[in-house]
Design a protein around this motif. Structure first.
Motif, mmCIF file in Angstrom:
data_model
loop_
_atom_site.group_PDB
_atom_site.id
_atom_site.type_symbol
_atom_site.label_atom_id
_atom_site.label_comp_id
_atom_site.label_asym_id
_atom_site.label_seq_id
_atom_site.Cartn_x
_atom_site.Cartn_y
_atom_site.Cartn_z
ATOM 1 N N TYR A 38 0.860 -1.178 0.000
ATOM 2 C CA TYR A 38 0.000 0.000 0.000
ATOM 3 C C TYR A 38 0.899 1.232 0.000
ATOM 4 N N LEU A 39 0.656 2.144 -0.943
ATOM 5 C CA LEU A 39 1.523 3.300 -1.157
ATOM 6 C C LEU A 39 0.715 4.599 -1.202
ATOM 7 N N GLU A 40 1.429 5.716 -1.027
ATOM 8 C CA GLU A 40 0.832 7.055 -1.184
ATOM 9 C C GLU A 40 0.803 7.395 -2.680
ATOM 10 N N THR A 41 -0.230 6.958 -3.352
ATOM 11 C CA THR A 41 -0.273 7.114 -4.805
ATOM 12 C C THR A 41 -0.441 8.568 -5.238
ATOM 13 N N GLU A 42 -0.899 9.426 -4.338
ATOM 14 C CA GLU A 42 -0.996 10.855 -4.651
ATOM 15 C C GLU A 42 0.364 11.546 -4.574
ATOM 16 N N PHE B 209 -0.061 -2.986 -6.152
ATOM 17 C CA PHE B 209 -0.073 -1.932 -5.138
ATOM 18 C C PHE B 209 -1.470 -1.348 -5.040
ATOM 19 N N LYS B 210 -1.755 -0.763 -3.886
ATOM 20 C CA LYS B 210 -3.033 -0.100 -3.640
ATOM 21 C C LYS B 210 -2.776 1.214 -2.902
ATOM 22 N N PRO B 211 -3.702 2.155 -2.977
ATOM 23 C CA PRO B 211 -3.486 3.458 -2.342
ATOM 24 C C PRO B 211 -3.822 3.452 -0.855
#
Length: 397
Positions: free
Chosen positions: A100-104, A123-125
């Protein structure tokens, strides 16, 4: 080192985040955080590095620069040095298949460098989950914001009138304003979560400058220096008698912000019609503040206010011309613009100790942007203002 964030506070934040993840993403196993402000929130320091949060293990902070400083200023229990992502990856017996990542926030180049050593398959936000963790403030966080709010009140309600003199340019006024802000305790920078956004001192303008188009997602405007620096203030626009002065700025203490807008009438009062429009904006602010109670829904607050406004008043409300924004206020904390937002589609009920900047404003052709903004803490009794109660349109003679 001063202002260390206690381990008990860091544990509270981490536990809240884990609870939100367990509820909203019950299958989660590994979270990786890169954003420096999120690192500050969870660890008490802002290194160049990453925080790895595993579901059934203690989180670890991996620091590239500066490990020594981070050890000095953070009470986070597990801090490790790294030269590259390879160093961190080598400590894992089994690398995660999904993260899980900071996609923004994470740019593509960083994503690929990280994936080279952590070859995850998916990956997911986590942007929303981190934002909602940060949305409810602790007593310690509120103490920083209250200090910022008190400083803010002094700057805009007491000291700005001393800076306004006939013939001063917007740019020179901005320079003097910044000096006063720092004198009164401002940390020197106001941070935004909005991608690629910067405001040097404030969004400010004399007269019609406060209506000028800008790339900033807010109701106000400003001319700025030029196309390369569309903020600060014009070197050409000089203050003259009869001008409306508009100042919208963030103030920070130990990372945490308050947000406040104040208006001034320079040299003589504006017409009664203009003042009446301004007072209606102040009334709207107060109506919103009354509804800032736990359990109330941001979308309902927004729609209640907007449904009560006449079509005539809604013209140029919350932005001039076709640049109207679709909110009445926004969360605030480590950035000036946080979640939740007082707008449609925000349906999660408010919680006690969320903090909002409420900013009803209306553009008037040939005059500028009237209205107000203050920062409020959500309480069972309604919004508690931490930035002062001056209604604005202060007469400066």
């Amino acid at each position: 080192m001063k202002n260390l964030i206690p381990l008990t506070e860091l544990d509270r934040r981490m536990n809240r985040f884990r609870q939100i993840m367990d509820t909203q993403n019950p299958e989660w196993e590994t979270v990786v955080i890169f954003n420096k402000l999120n690192l500050l929130y969870f660890t008490g320091s802002m290194p160049d590095g990453m925080l790895i949060i595993e579901r059934n293990k203690e989180a670890s902070l991996w620091v590239r620069r500066s490990y020594e400083r981070t050890r000095e200023e953070s009470e986070f229990p597990d801090i490790k040095p790294m030269g590259s992502y390879r160093d961190a990856a080598s400590s894992f017996k089994q690398l995660p298949r999904e993260v899980y990542l900071e996609t923004e926030f994470v740019p593509l180049a960083m994503f690929k460098r990280f994936q080279k050593h952590f070859p995850f398959e998916a990956f997911k936000p986590i942007d929303f989950q981190v934002a909602m963790t940060r949305a409810v403030k602790s007593p310690l966080e509120l103490s920083f914001m209250e200090q910022a709010g008190a400083n803010h009140q002094r700057v805009l309600e007491e000291r700005v009138p001393e800076l306004l003199r006939e013939g001063i340019t917007e740019a020179d006024f901005a320079g003097k304003l910044f000096q006063v802000m720092v004198e009164e305790g401002h940390q020197g920078v106001a941070r935004f979560g909005m991608f690629d956004t910067e405001i040097a001192v404030a969004q400010l303008g004399f007269g019609e400058s406060s209506l000028y188009p800008t790339n900033f997602d807010g109701p106000g405007g400003n001319r700025g220096l030029n196309a390369a620096v569309p903020s600060l203030g014009s070197r050409d626009r000089k203050l003259k008698k009869g001008d409306l002065v508009f100042v919208d700025m963030g103030m920070g203490v130990n990372g945490y912000h308050s947000d406040k807008t104040m208006t001034y009438m320079f040299g003589k009062p504006l017409s009664e019609e203009i003042q009446k429009t301004h007072r209606q904006c102040v009334d709207i602010q107060n109506q919103v503040a009354e509804m800032l109670k736990p359990g109330n829904v941001p979308e309902n607050i927004y729609e209640t206010i907007m449904d009560g406004l006449s079509p005539e008043f809604q013209e140029n409300f919350m932005g001039y011309g076709n640049r109207q924004v679709k909110f009445l206020g926004h969360g605030i904390g480590l950035t000036v613009d946080e979640l939740p937002v007082l707008a449609q589609k925000f349906t999660a009920p408010l919680e006690e100790n969320m903090v909002f900047a409420v900013e009803p404003k209306k553009g008037i052709e040939g005059v500028g942007m009237v209205g107000i903004e203050n920062t409020f803490v959500v309480t069972p009794e309604g919004g508690r203002c931490i930035t002062g109660d001056n209604p604005g349109l202060i007469l400066v003679e």
